[in-house]
Each structure stands twice: as structure tokens, then as C-alpha cells.
Scaffold this active site. Structure first.
Site, mmCIF file in Angstrom:
data_model
loop_
_atom_site.group_PDB
_atom_site.id
_atom_site.type_symbol
_atom_site.label_atom_id
_atom_site.label_comp_id
_atom_site.label_asym_id
_atom_site.label_seq_id
_atom_site.Cartn_x
_atom_site.Cartn_y
_atom_site.Cartn_z
ATOM 1 N N ASP A 167 0.846 -1.206 0.000
ATOM 2 C CA ASP A 167 0.000 0.000 0.000
ATOM 3 C C ASP A 167 0.882 1.257 0.000
ATOM 4 O O ASP A 167 0.661 2.197 -0.762
ATOM 5 C CB ASP A 167 -0.884 0.057 1.254
ATOM 6 C CG ASP A 167 -1.871 -1.094 1.354
ATOM 7 O OD1 ASP A 167 -3.067 -0.837 1.209
ATOM 8 O OD2 ASP A 167 -1.437 -2.236 1.571
ATOM 9 N N THR A 236 -6.879 -4.776 0.265
ATOM 10 C CA THR A 236 -5.692 -5.053 1.084
ATOM 11 C C THR A 236 -5.885 -6.335 1.896
ATOM 12 O O THR A 236 -4.965 -7.131 2.028
ATOM 13 C CB THR A 236 -5.402 -3.864 2.027
ATOM 14 O OG1 THR A 236 -5.250 -2.703 1.213
ATOM 15 C CG2 THR A 236 -4.131 -4.081 2.823
#
Ligand SMILES: Nc1ncnc2c1ncn2[C@@H]1O[C@H](COP(=O)(O)O)[C@@H](OP(=O)(O)O)[C@H]1O
Ligand SMILES: [Mg+2]
Length: 416
Positions: A167, A236
Site C-alpha cells: 500500500d 488489502t
């Protein structure tokens, strides 16, 4: 620069141009003082000879200003006032209100208004590049198997809100690519942008052939009307579970809050979908959809009561497809050649969700004639707050308003 909107999740709005202007202002004041003091005989005499005669008139502190210096100083004051009224300093003051600090290269909620324009076709080219470059980082980190998984806190429903090196590194690439190419636009991104770790990533000003073919003319809009939303790694949760097909990187450009262009990139299949409202696209709707007993794609890790809502609305014959990622779920509604992509007729979400998760999908659906609204049929505005409360309904080639009427009122049924 951070604005904590809810525990552990941040909205970063960084405007490096404002900090650049401020540096120029400081430099100007510094040079002016240096120049003026050098002109002042009082100062030169004092600095060279502390025993200079006390009879020479001196301003307080021993500094004497020349008349020309005073005039320039007044002009400078006027300049500062002008900046105040043009929104420059106002933006920086509002930063204090958000709990930020002005020195780190980040700015308040809006870019300074200076009347400049940006070309949406160029923004599309850079958005595609950013999604692909961010995707390279996402893939590299996953393949290294060292994710440095952390929790940013919990969602309202109590799920772990995760973050990984994938990320962060993707965010850095995507943010600086867009920021370097378009320094004057506001960029909202899911992860922290470390102003101390800036990167200048130059765009070569090449617009890919497929974009030039579809979007044949430039589309200029005022820079101050633009808000960019970056999701550097959607899904995620699934990324940490190594469920790669769900993972996407996304960029969205909104103009006056309306989603105008969107890019959804799948780093593990190297597939990219893009579309611009009244512009063109490299992706299309499928030829038919099942409106009566639709296959409905829903969240697998933030589902809330979505299954109950779907079955109650469309009956027990309806197929529910749990999947990760808002980007993945929008692609499920389209004609996507990627083999790992499942297909669905509707996308429904009932819990809270953030605008970087949905803006790109909203823009693509809108460009192709589809819809993404709250469950009560309201359009979503991509400015201001970073989240939406009213759930999501996404459809294409269906009577969207009829679907909205079919859905129960979640507030009344307690399905939220
Ligand atoms: N209730 C909620 N609160 C916060 N974020 C949510 C949410 N529901 C979904 N999201 C975010 O929306 C994206 C899609 O969710 P889902 O896969 O569950 O459909 C994910 O983005 P990220 O993976 O970028 O965090 C997820 O974190
Ligand atoms: Mg996301």
C-alpha cells in the site's frame, strides 16, 4: 499531513506548490532585508564599528530603514494582503484547523486558486501510468513475501483495517507521479504521504495511442475544480491472504465533485480498464444482464447485512458472489477479458465506504452509461468528506431507479 477522519485512516491532501510559493516569499523577505540593511549606513557602521557616534539617528534595535526600503516594505505588505485574499494564506490557515503543520509540503483542503487549467486527456494518461507503476510496487512486494502487515485500527464494524508495504510504496509512486505532473490539483489518497521522502517522477508527456484514438481532443478544465482520488491497493485484506485476483490500483479524477475519469488496474493480470465521461474508454458493458434474478457481487470482508438485503429484495434464487475489492466488483459488471474475473449483474454494498474505493468505478460506469449511487439512489459527490454512509448500488444497462425502489430502506429495516 494528516486529517484523521476516523481511527487509523487518513486523508492526505498535499499541495507542494503552496509550500514552494511560501519558500519564495521567505526568500524574497530575506533578500529584501539583506539588501535594505546593506543600504543602511547605520547598520554598516554598527556592524563594522561598535563605537560609532551615538548622535546619528537610529531606529529602535539599531536598524535604520532607507525611504526606498520603507516603500518596498509597504509594497510587500500589499502583496501579502493580496495572497490572503486570493486564498493562498487562507488555505494554509485552514491547515492549522485540520491539525496539520505548514512546513512539510502539505496543504489544506483545497489547492490555491490561480485560474490555471489542466487537460483531462493528459490527466487520463498520467492516471493510467500511475495505476500501472503503483501496481508494479504492489506485485513486487507480494512476490517478495515481505508485506510488513500492520493494522491502522478498526472499521466501524470492527474489522481490521490493514496496511502493508505494498500500500505504502504504491501510494508513494502514484502520488508523486500525479503531483509532479499536476502540481496545482488536489489529490486525496488513502495512505500517508511522507513529505520528507519526496520523489520527483517525471512524466514524458506521451499520451498512449489507445487514449489518443478514443479521446481525440484535449479537454481543459480549471485546476481548482479537480479532485483526484487515489487507491494505491484496493482489497488489502485479500492481498494479505494472497488472493491476488481481487487486488487493483485505482485513480479517479472528479470535476466539481462529479466523477469524470477512472482507471482500474489489476497488477497480477496486468489488465487496465479506463474510461472518461463524454470522452471514451477501453472497456465496455456486456451485451446482456439479468435484471430479474441478478447475480450480485458483494463484499467478502466488509459485508454487513448485504446478503440478507440482496435475498430479501431479489428472492432466494439470486446468486450472491462474495468478492474482495471495490475495483474488482465494478469490473465484474463489465466485459473484461481477464480470465480471473468473475461476472455479476449488480454490485451492492451496505456498510460505510471511502471515496477512493469507489470513485474510479463510479466514473467508468458513468462513462459507459451505467450508475453508481447510494442505496437510496443519490449521486455521490467526490469532494469534501472522504466517506459515504448510504451504501452503494452499481448497475449498468438496467433500470437503476427501479432497482432503488425495490431495495428496502436500510434505516427502517435495521440492515445497516
Ligand atoms: N465498512 C467499511 N469501512 C471502511 N472501509 C471499507 C468498509 N467497507 C469496505 N471498505 C473498503 O472498501 C474496499 C472494498 O471493500 P470490500 O473488499 O470489503 O468490498 C476496501 O478497500 P481497501 O482494501 O483499499 O482498504 C475496504 O477496506
Ligand atoms: Mg480500497
Amino acid at each position: 499531513m494528516s486529517h484523521h477522519s476516523w481511527p487509523g485512516v487518513y486523508m492526505y491532501t498535499v499541495d507542494t506548490r503552496s509550500s514552494c510559493d511560501l519558500q519564495k516569499l521567505y526568500l524574497f523577505i530575506y533578500l529584501f532585508l539583506k539588501w535594505n540593511l546593506a543600504l543602511s549606513p547605520g547598520w554598516s557602521a554598527m556592524s563594522r564599528s561598535p563605537e560609532r557616534p551615538a548622535s546619528r539617528a537610529m531606529a529602535p534595535m539599531g536598524i535604520r530603514l532607507s525611504p526606498l526600503g520603507v516603500a518596498v516594505f509597504c509594497l510587500l505588505g500589499l502583496g501579502v494582503l493580496y495572497h490572503l485574499y486570493s486564498g493562498f494564506l487562507a488555505g494554509r490557515f485552514s491547515l492549522f484547523g485540520l491539525g496539520g503543520e505548514p512546513g512539510g509540503g502539505a496543504a489544506g483542503p483545497a489547492a490555491a486558486a490561480d485560474g490555471g487549467t489542466v487537460d483531462l486527456r493528459e490527466m487520463l494518461a498520467v492516471s493510467v501510468l500511475a495505476a500501472v507503476r503503483g501496481g508494479d510496487e504492489v506485485r513486487r512486494v507480494r512476490e517478495s513475501n515481505v508485506l510488513h502487515e500492520k493494522s491502522k485500527g478498526k472499521t466501524r464494524e470492527g474489522a481490521e483495517d490493514k496496511m502493508t508495504s505494498g500500500d505504502v510504496l504504491s501510494n508513494r509512486k502514484m502520488f508523486y507521479l500525479l503531483k509532479t505532473a499536476f502540481p496545482s490539483v488536489q489529490i486525496n489518497t488513502e495512505e500517508h504521504v511522507d513529505a520528507a521522502d519526496q520523489e520527483v517522477i517525471l512524466w514524458d508527456h506521451k499520451i498512449p495511442e489507445d487514449i489518443l484514438k478514443e479521446v481525440t481532443t484535449p479537454k481543459e478544465v480549471p485546476a481548482e475544480s479537480v479532485t483526484v482520488w487515489i487507491d494505491p491497493l484496493d482489497a488489502t485484506q485479500e492481498y494479505t491472504e494472497d488472493l491476488r485476483k481481487y487486488v487493483t490500483t485505482m485513480v479517479c479524477v472528479a470535476v466539481n465533485g462529479k466523477p469524470m475519469l477512472g482507471v482500474i488496474h489489476k497488477p497480477f493480470s496486468e489488465y487496465t480498464a479506463w474510461a472518461m465521461v463524454d470522452g471514451g474508454s477501453n472497456v465496455k458493458a456486456r451485451s446482456s444482464y439479468n435484471e430479474k434474478t441478478p447475480r450480485i457481487v458483494v463484499s467478502r470482508s466488509h459485508s454487513g447485512m448485504v446478503k440478507q438485503v440482496a435475498l430479501q429484495t431479489f428472492g432466494n434464487q439470486t446468486t450472491i458472489i462474495p468478492a474482495g475489492g471495490a475495483g474488482y466488483k465494478v469490473l465484474a459488471l463489465l466485459d473484461v477479458p481477464d480470465k480471473s474475473q468473475e461476472k455479476a449483474d449488480l454490485y451492492i454494498h451496505v456498510t460505510y465506504i471511502k471515496k477512493w474505493d469507489i470513485c474510479a468505478g463510479n466514473a467508468i460506469l458513468k462513462a459507459l452509461g451505467g450508475h453508481m449511487t447510494t442505496l437510496s439512489g443519490e449521486e455521490i459527490s467526490y469532494t469534501g468528506s472522504d466517506g459515504i454512509e448510504g451504501g452503494l448500488l452499481a448497475s449498468i444497462r438496467m433500470n437503476h431507479q427501479a432497482l432503488v425502489r425495490k431495495l428496502p430502506d436500510l434505516e427502517k429495516t435495521g440492515h445497516k
